[in-house]
Design a protein around this motif. Structure first.
Motif, PDB file in Angstrom:
ATOM      1  N   ILE A  23       0.848  -1.187   0.000  1.00  0.00           N
ATOM      2  CA  ILE A  23       0.000   0.000   0.000  1.00  0.00           C
ATOM      3  C   ILE A  23       0.884   1.238   0.000  1.00  0.00           C
ATOM      4  O   ILE A  23       1.805   1.354   0.807  1.00  0.00           O
ATOM      5  CB  ILE A  23      -0.913   0.037   1.247  1.00  0.00           C
ATOM      6  CG1 ILE A  23      -1.659  -1.280   1.435  1.00  0.00           C
ATOM      7  CG2 ILE A  23      -1.868   1.218   1.171  1.00  0.00           C
ATOM      8  CD1 ILE A  23      -2.656  -1.592   0.360  1.00  0.00           C
ATOM      9  N   ILE A  40      -9.041   0.347   3.070  1.00  0.00           N
ATOM     10  CA  ILE A  40      -8.829  -0.474   1.871  1.00  0.00           C
ATOM     11  C   ILE A  40     -10.004  -1.434   1.732  1.00  0.00           C
ATOM     12  O   ILE A  40     -10.328  -2.166   2.678  1.00  0.00           O
ATOM     13  CB  ILE A  40      -7.528  -1.295   1.981  1.00  0.00           C
ATOM     14  CG1 ILE A  40      -6.341  -0.416   2.392  1.00  0.00           C
ATOM     15  CG2 ILE A  40      -7.255  -2.014   0.665  1.00  0.00           C
ATOM     16  CD1 ILE A  40      -5.972   0.632   1.397  1.00  0.00           C
ATOM     17  N   GLU A  44      -9.690  -5.860  -2.357  1.00  0.00           N
ATOM     18  CA  GLU A  44      -8.393  -5.422  -2.861  1.00  0.00           C
ATOM     19  C   GLU A  44      -7.238  -6.200  -2.222  1.00  0.00           C
ATOM     20  O   GLU A  44      -6.111  -6.186  -2.733  1.00  0.00           O
ATOM     21  CB  GLU A  44      -8.192  -3.927  -2.584  1.00  0.00           C
ATOM     22  CG  GLU A  44      -9.073  -2.997  -3.404  1.00  0.00           C
ATOM     23  CD  GLU A  44      -8.625  -2.951  -4.847  1.00  0.00           C
ATOM     24  OE1 GLU A  44      -7.407  -2.853  -5.101  1.00  0.00           O
ATOM     25  OE2 GLU A  44      -9.491  -3.043  -5.732  1.00  0.00           O
ATOM     26  N   LEU A  45      -7.496  -6.874  -1.117  1.00  0.00           N
ATOM     27  CA  LEU A  45      -6.451  -7.611  -0.409  1.00  0.00           C
ATOM     28  C   LEU A  45      -6.380  -9.045  -0.925  1.00  0.00           C
ATOM     29  O   LEU A  45      -7.286  -9.523  -1.599  1.00  0.00           O
ATOM     30  CB  LEU A  45      -6.740  -7.597   1.098  1.00  0.00           C
ATOM     31  CG  LEU A  45      -6.949  -6.211   1.715  1.00  0.00           C
ATOM     32  CD1 LEU A  45      -7.285  -6.326   3.185  1.00  0.00           C
ATOM     33  CD2 LEU A  45      -5.719  -5.332   1.507  1.00  0.00           C
ATOM     34  N   VAL A 367      -3.052   0.589  -4.117  1.00  0.00           N
ATOM     35  CA  VAL A 367      -2.815  -0.820  -3.793  1.00  0.00           C
ATOM     36  C   VAL A 367      -1.988  -1.449  -4.896  1.00  0.00           C
ATOM     37  O   VAL A 367      -2.372  -1.420  -6.074  1.00  0.00           O
ATOM     38  CB  VAL A 367      -4.133  -1.594  -3.618  1.00  0.00           C
ATOM     39  CG1 VAL A 367      -3.881  -3.052  -3.275  1.00  0.00           C
ATOM     40  CG2 VAL A 367      -4.992  -0.934  -2.542  1.00  0.00           C
ATOM     41  N   LYS A 369      -0.390  -4.901  -6.191  1.00  0.00           N
ATOM     42  CA  LYS A 369      -0.498  -6.349  -5.993  1.00  0.00           C
ATOM     43  C   LYS A 369       0.660  -7.068  -6.663  1.00  0.00           C
ATOM     44  O   LYS A 369       1.283  -6.562  -7.577  1.00  0.00           O
ATOM     45  CB  LYS A 369      -1.822  -6.860  -6.567  1.00  0.00           C
ATOM     46  CG  LYS A 369      -3.028  -6.268  -5.854  1.00  0.00           C
ATOM     47  CD  LYS A 369      -4.327  -6.864  -6.356  1.00  0.00           C
ATOM     48  CE  LYS A 369      -5.520  -6.285  -5.625  1.00  0.00           C
ATOM     49  NZ  LYS A 369      -6.796  -6.859  -6.077  1.00  0.00           N
TER      50      LYS A 369
END
Length: 369
Positions: A23, A40, A44-45, A367, A369
């Motif tokens: 992040i 968040i 998104e995680l 974010v 990834k």
């Protein structure tokens, strides 16, 4: 700068190895952000569960976080808080790990032992409003008003004060020295048409605690339909308070008609008043006190972007804005105490204006990834 790049690369590597995410949080404003909440969306995680989700800063230290459910069975978001200098970018990793025991800094509950009050607090401020049982009590009070319980401690004190049953006396951590009556108190709202308030006929009908610490407490309050200029209107009020903030977020949904809504504070012995674009702030003597000089001054504020500010109308300072039928009207209501960290009106106005500026220019969250 090189150190930041190295730390950022380390966080990205850690997130990749643990199937987490990185992040980046940027403060784009010209003022520092203190105890600002980052949120968040849970989708998104990756690679985490509510039981093992951990936030790490650039040094690898764990940052207190909270899984937010917002009243749902499944997680809706993850929140944590940051301090960021003007223009600063900070890096974090969200990974699976063992969550530390975080000290709770936000709490709320219904208080059936005190006529169904609903009380909420954090490490800075405490509030309550009134429930259905109060209507049939000896006091027989029906009011939308919000009560301020001033604090001079970071501890959570609601339960202690109710257990003592003497919250009008300062035992060294603050007290209830604020008078509400049939008013908006400190930050409630009402429909405001034809130059008058349209009062609901009952206190809240139902309450539901949606989240409860360690960083945010949220309650949903439902009110029975009531008349507004010949139209039946209902209200669902969602109040949330984050750790470190003097301001509750107020989301009010009035359904039944488009109408102007007034959010505000009742005026007692007002000593100073200030306003800006979409906000108002004031300082007044403790209003429910046998010794106002000893009990100090209470600071109050409303932040409602785009609102018209009415400094003195119907005995209140108001921020007025039209809300569409069923539209969420979001504003912030805050308080502080001269014996609890607020030194003067200049400081209080700066805090209020800073919140208005932060709403206009929020943290930028990316974010990776």
């Amino acid at each position: 700068m090189n150190r930041r790049i190295i730390l950022g690369a380390a966080l990205l590597a850690l997130a990749s190895c643990t199937h987490g995410v990185r992040i980046e949080v940027t403060n784009p404003s010209q003022t520092a952000a203190q105890a600002r909440t980052v949120e968040i969306a849970w989708p998104e995680l990756r690679g985490v569960t509510p039981e093992n989700v951990v936030v790490l800063d650039a040094e690898g230290a764990q940052v207190p976080s909270q899984v937010v459910y917002a009243g749902h069975e499944e997680p809706q978001s993850l929140i944590f808080q940051v301090d960021a200098a003007a223009g600063e970018t900070l890096g974090f990793a969200v990974v699976a790990g063992e969550r530390e025991a975080y000290v709770s800094k936000a709490y709320g509950r219904q208080v059936p032992e005190r006529y169904d009050d609903y009380a909420w607090e954090n490490d800075k401020v405490a509030y309550r409003l009134y429930g259905p049982a109060l209507e049939t009590s000896p006091e027989k009070l029906i009011t939308p008003g919000i009560d301020v319980w001033v604090k001079s401690t970071d501890r959570l004190v609601i339960d202690e004060r109710y257990a003592r049953g003497q919250y009008h006396h300062d035992y060294g951590d603050g007290m209830d020295c604020y008078k509400v009556g049939v008013t908006l108190g400190s930050g409630a709202s009402l429909p405001f048409t034809n130059g008058k308030f349209w009062m609901m006929g009952h206190n809240y009908a139902a309450q539901r605690t949606l989240d409860n610490g360690p960083l945010r407490t949220t309650v949903e309050l439902t009110y029975a339909p009531f008349d507004v200029d010949g139209k039946e209107v209902s209200l669902v009020k969602t109040i949330s308070l984050d750790a470190g903030s003097h301001f509750s977020r107020m989301e009010n949904r009035y359904a039944g008609a488009e109408m102007p809504i007034a959010a505000g504070v009742v005026r007692h012995d007002v000593k100073e008043f200030g306003q800006g674009a979409g906000w108002l702030a004031l300082r007044e003597a403790a209003s429910d006190s046998a010794d106002p000089a000893s009990d100090g001054d209470i600071y109050l504020a409303i932040v409602l972007p785009g609102a018209e500010i009415l400094p003195d109308t119907l005995g209140h300072a108001l921020a007025v804005k039209t809300a569409a039928d069923g539209e969420a009207l979001v504003y912030y209501a805050g308080s502080g105490w001269s014996k609890g960290g607020i030194d003067d009106m200049e400081q209080w106005q700066e805090m209020t204006a800073d919140l208005a500026a932060a709403l206009a220019e929020p943290l930028q969250v990316k974010v990776i990834k």
